[in-house]
Enzyme design. Structure first.
Site, PDB file in Angstrom:
ATOM      1  N   THR A 141       0.821  -1.205   0.000  1.00  0.00           N
ATOM      2  CA  THR A 141       0.000   0.000   0.000  1.00  0.00           C
ATOM      3  C   THR A 141       0.860   1.261   0.000  1.00  0.00           C
ATOM      4  O   THR A 141       1.996   1.256   0.489  1.00  0.00           O
ATOM      5  CB  THR A 141      -0.901  -0.018   1.262  1.00  0.00           C
ATOM      6  OG1 THR A 141      -1.438   1.275   1.471  1.00  0.00           O
ATOM      7  CG2 THR A 141      -0.120  -0.386   2.516  1.00  0.00           C
ATOM      8  N   ASP A 142       0.268   2.355  -0.476  1.00  0.00           N
ATOM      9  CA  ASP A 142       0.961   3.651  -0.416  1.00  0.00           C
ATOM     10  C   ASP A 142       1.048   4.178   1.021  1.00  0.00           C
ATOM     11  O   ASP A 142       1.832   5.089   1.310  1.00  0.00           O
ATOM     12  CB  ASP A 142       0.263   4.685  -1.317  1.00  0.00           C
ATOM     13  CG  ASP A 142      -1.213   4.925  -0.987  1.00  0.00           C
ATOM     14  OD1 ASP A 142      -1.746   4.256  -0.081  1.00  0.00           O
ATOM     15  OD2 ASP A 142      -1.829   5.787  -1.649  1.00  0.00           O
ATOM     16  N   GLU A 143       0.259   3.576   1.931  1.00  0.00           N
ATOM     17  CA  GLU A 143       0.221   4.111   3.299  1.00  0.00           C
ATOM     18  C   GLU A 143       1.552   3.929   4.031  1.00  0.00           C
ATOM     19  O   GLU A 143       1.795   4.584   5.033  1.00  0.00           O
ATOM     20  CB  GLU A 143      -0.919   3.462   4.088  1.00  0.00           C
ATOM     21  CG  GLU A 143      -2.264   3.719   3.423  1.00  0.00           C
ATOM     22  CD  GLU A 143      -3.471   3.426   4.301  1.00  0.00           C
ATOM     23  OE1 GLU A 143      -3.334   3.461   5.530  1.00  0.00           O
ATOM     24  OE2 GLU A 143      -4.547   3.167   3.731  1.00  0.00           O
ATOM     25  N   TYR A 167      -1.642  -0.525  11.011  1.00  0.00           N
ATOM     26  CA  TYR A 167      -1.810  -1.182   9.701  1.00  0.00           C
ATOM     27  C   TYR A 167      -0.610  -0.896   8.802  1.00  0.00           C
ATOM     28  O   TYR A 167       0.046  -1.807   8.303  1.00  0.00           O
ATOM     29  CB  TYR A 167      -3.104  -0.696   9.021  1.00  0.00           C
ATOM     30  CG  TYR A 167      -3.171  -1.021   7.542  1.00  0.00           C
ATOM     31  CD1 TYR A 167      -3.186  -2.338   7.100  1.00  0.00           C
ATOM     32  CD2 TYR A 167      -3.190  -0.003   6.580  1.00  0.00           C
ATOM     33  CE1 TYR A 167      -3.230  -2.642   5.733  1.00  0.00           C
ATOM     34  CE2 TYR A 167      -3.237  -0.300   5.217  1.00  0.00           C
ATOM     35  CZ  TYR A 167      -3.255  -1.623   4.799  1.00  0.00           C
ATOM     36  OH  TYR A 167      -3.293  -1.915   3.459  1.00  0.00           O
ATOM     37  N   LYS A 171       2.369  -3.385   7.337  1.00  0.00           N
ATOM     38  CA  LYS A 171       2.600  -3.561   5.902  1.00  0.00           C
ATOM     39  C   LYS A 171       4.046  -3.160   5.554  1.00  0.00           C
ATOM     40  O   LYS A 171       4.701  -3.811   4.747  1.00  0.00           O
ATOM     41  CB  LYS A 171       1.614  -2.725   5.077  1.00  0.00           C
ATOM     42  CG  LYS A 171       0.189  -3.214   5.098  1.00  0.00           C
ATOM     43  CD  LYS A 171      -0.020  -4.602   4.506  1.00  0.00           C
ATOM     44  CE  LYS A 171       0.189  -4.646   3.006  1.00  0.00           C
ATOM     45  NZ  LYS A 171      -0.176  -5.973   2.445  1.00  0.00           N
TER      46      LYS A 171
HETATM   47  P1  NAD Z   1      -9.527  -7.394   2.292  1.00  0.00           P
HETATM   48  O1  NAD Z   1      -9.538  -7.141   3.758  1.00  0.00           O
HETATM   49  O2  NAD Z   1     -10.762  -7.157   1.498  1.00  0.00           O
HETATM   50  O3  NAD Z   1      -9.091  -8.909   2.014  1.00  0.00           O
HETATM   51  C1  NAD Z   1      -8.093  -9.551   2.758  1.00  0.00           C
HETATM   52  C2  NAD Z   1      -8.279 -11.049   2.577  1.00  0.00           C
HETATM   53  O4  NAD Z   1      -7.228 -11.710   3.306  1.00  0.00           O
HETATM   54  C3  NAD Z   1      -9.611 -11.574   3.152  1.00  0.00           C
HETATM   55  O5  NAD Z   1     -10.220 -12.456   2.232  1.00  0.00           O
HETATM   56  C4  NAD Z   1      -9.195 -12.303   4.416  1.00  0.00           C
HETATM   57  O6  NAD Z   1     -10.052 -13.388   4.744  1.00  0.00           O
HETATM   58  C5  NAD Z   1      -7.782 -12.778   4.046  1.00  0.00           C
HETATM   59  N1  NAD Z   1      -6.938 -13.021   5.224  1.00  0.00           N
HETATM   60  C6  NAD Z   1      -6.802 -12.210   6.315  1.00  0.00           C
HETATM   61  N2  NAD Z   1      -5.957 -12.790   7.197  1.00  0.00           N
HETATM   62  C7  NAD Z   1      -5.553 -13.972   6.639  1.00  0.00           C
HETATM   63  C8  NAD Z   1      -4.678 -15.010   7.063  1.00  0.00           C
HETATM   64  N3  NAD Z   1      -4.043 -14.960   8.240  1.00  0.00           N
HETATM   65  N4  NAD Z   1      -4.484 -16.060   6.230  1.00  0.00           N
HETATM   66  C9  NAD Z   1      -5.132 -16.137   5.031  1.00  0.00           C
HETATM   67  N5  NAD Z   1      -5.983 -15.187   4.590  1.00  0.00           N
HETATM   68  C10 NAD Z   1      -6.187 -14.115   5.389  1.00  0.00           C
HETATM   69  O7  NAD Z   1      -8.305  -6.547   1.740  1.00  0.00           O
HETATM   70  P2  NAD Z   1      -8.099  -5.853   0.314  1.00  0.00           P
HETATM   71  O8  NAD Z   1      -8.620  -4.482   0.376  1.00  0.00           O
HETATM   72  O9  NAD Z   1      -8.539  -6.769  -0.746  1.00  0.00           O
HETATM   73  O10 NAD Z   1      -6.513  -5.747   0.287  1.00  0.00           O
HETATM   74  C11 NAD Z   1      -5.708  -6.812  -0.240  1.00  0.00           C
HETATM   75  C12 NAD Z   1      -4.250  -6.422  -0.168  1.00  0.00           C
HETATM   76  O11 NAD Z   1      -4.041  -5.223  -0.917  1.00  0.00           O
HETATM   77  C13 NAD Z   1      -3.760  -6.119   1.252  1.00  0.00           C
HETATM   78  O12 NAD Z   1      -2.469  -6.651   1.387  1.00  0.00           O
HETATM   79  C14 NAD Z   1      -3.747  -4.608   1.328  1.00  0.00           C
HETATM   80  O13 NAD Z   1      -2.765  -4.162   2.219  1.00  0.00           O
HETATM   81  C15 NAD Z   1      -3.404  -4.249  -0.100  1.00  0.00           C
HETATM   82  N6  NAD Z   1      -3.908  -2.930  -0.558  1.00  0.00           N
HETATM   83  C16 NAD Z   1      -5.235  -2.602  -0.427  1.00  0.00           C
HETATM   84  C17 NAD Z   1      -5.678  -1.373  -0.910  1.00  0.00           C
HETATM   85  C18 NAD Z   1      -7.134  -0.990  -0.836  1.00  0.00           C
HETATM   86  O14 NAD Z   1      -7.468   0.150  -1.179  1.00  0.00           O
HETATM   87  N7  NAD Z   1      -8.035  -1.857  -0.443  1.00  0.00           N
HETATM   88  C19 NAD Z   1      -4.771  -0.482  -1.493  1.00  0.00           C
HETATM   89  C20 NAD Z   1      -3.431  -0.851  -1.607  1.00  0.00           C
HETATM   90  C21 NAD Z   1      -3.014  -2.086  -1.141  1.00  0.00           C
END
Ligand code: NAD
Length: 346
Positions: A141-143, A167, A171
């Site tokens: 993430t950009d965070e 968070y 990350k």
């Molecule tokens: P989300 O919370 O919707 O999905 C996370 C998934 O991971 C869920 O299905 C959850 O059940 C699974 N999970 C959690 N803990 C687990 C574990 N211990 N073992 C196996 N599975 C597990 O998140 P998202 O928004 O889809 O984000 C996905 C990735 O992208 C993350 O790594 C996040 O940091 C990164 N990201 C998200 C955004 C955003 O805007 N949503 C932006 C940049 C990066």
């Protein structure tokens, strides 16, 4: 330029979550020769329904399990002869990291470490049955770069890390582990750091689904603080294409920033969404707009994030394809057709 990596048997962690499920569907639809194993702990954020048609695809296997379970992860690498990891699994909600940081440290740090160890063992040069071309792609993430002022230039790959929430700190730690496994052990890794995503299957607790859910229920639409915080928004399909491209063509060890050059204040997003939703439902926009309320700010709320995705464009030719207006329209239409995704599970 090194030969591109050709994924064959791909482990997608967190593939039942928001971005992971969009990625699994994208990969199966765009590459007829891959096999995909989704490993997901099915926390409150993971849903089978998110996988849609991918759930019944013969080239896809959904395994319910924890990325921190070393024995499970090792067995999975061996049984499915994994050659590519795309690592989405994470605890992802900043508010939850403030009230309960332990799960973030466990999943985001220990979970990433467990996956890296399993990949290193399975792919060690000369290991019996190790595939020839392998890749570990880490989704971040950009965070991790902290907060920008109004006039600061956007984050680049050279911006120093300065995470501000549990968070983003967890990350950032996972990014450092991934980097170290390349530097120390030569593991072929790539990392993408992306801005805020929006689109189908995003969990109801996040900002855009919260605005839609609250408007439809006729309850106050909460916007933190003054509503002036700025985020750079990217449609989830554009992120999935970026991850796919970097997984195949990114330089081993490299970091790529992904963003839409699409900065908006939270209050402006809430207002725009009210209008898009009103257009879709035929309700007068004022009915939704008057529900917007400024609420007590999140502690340590970062003011602004912005991404310069120039490296990804210059080196790999990536461009976002979706405009913000059309992306929001698609998102609203999708939630109206899939109201199950607006239920808040805990
Ligand atoms: P989300 O919370 O919707 O999905 C996370 C998934 O991971 C869920 O299905 C959850 O059940 C699974 N999970 C959690 N803990 C687990 C574990 N211990 N073992 C196996 N599975 C597990 O998140 P998202 O928004 O889809 O984000 C996905 C990735 O992208 C993350 O790594 C996040 O940091 C990164 N990201 C998200 C955004 C955003 O805007 N949503 C932006 C940049 C990066």
């Amino acid at each position: 330029m090194p030969a591109p990596h050709v994924p064959g048997r791909v482990l997608v962690t967190g593939g039942a979550g928001f971005i992971g499920s969009n990625f699994v569907r994208h990969l199966l639809a765009s590459d007829g020769s891959v096999r995909v194993v989704t490993l997901d702990a099915m926390t409150y954020a993971g849903r089978r329904e998110n996988l849609g048609a991918a759930a019944g695809d013969a080239r896809h296997t959904l395994l319910e399990g924890d990325i921190c379970d070393a024995a499970l992860v090792r067995a999975l690498f061996a049984e499915h002869r994994i050659d590519t990891v795309v690592h989405f699994a994470a605890e992802s909600h900043v508010d939850r990291s403030i009230t309960g940081p332990a799960a973030f440290v466990t999943t985001n740090l220990v979970g990433t470490f467990t996956l890296l160890e399993a990949a290193r063992d399975a792919w060690r040069a000369g290991a019996q049955g190790a595939p020839r071309s392998v890749r570990f792609h880490h989704v971040s993430t950009d965070e991790v770069f902290g907060s920008l002022g109004e006039a600061d230039p956007a984050f680049t790959e050279e911006t120093p890390y300065a995470p501000n929430s549990p968070y983003s700190a967890s990350k950032a730690g996972s990014d450092h582990l991934v980097r170290a496994y390349h530097h120390t052990y030569g593991l072929p890794v790539t990392t993408t750091n992306c801005s805020n995503n929006y689109g189908p299957c995003q969990h109801a607790e996040k900002f855009i689904p919260t605005v839609i859910r609250s408007c439809l229920a006729g309850v106050p639409v909460p916007v933190y603080g003054t509503g002036m915080n700025v985020r750079d928004w990217l449609y989830v399909d554009d992120h999935c294409r970026a991850v796919d491209l970097v997984m195949r063509c990114g330089a081993p060890g490299a970091l790529y920033l992904v963003g839409g050059r699409n900065e908006h204040r939270n209050l402006d997003i809430a207002r725009l969404l009210c209008r898009v939703l009103a257009e879709a439902t035929g309700v007068p926009p004022e009915r939704y707009l008057e529900l917007i309320r400024l609420v007590t700010d999140r502690p340590g709320h970062d003011f602004r994030y912005a991404i310069d995705a120039g490296r990804l464009t210059r080196e790999l030719g990536w461009q976002p394809l979706e405009s913000f207006e059309s992306g929001l329209r698609k998102t609203v239409a999708w939630y109206l057709q899939n109201p199950w995704c607006l239920t808040v599970a805990v």
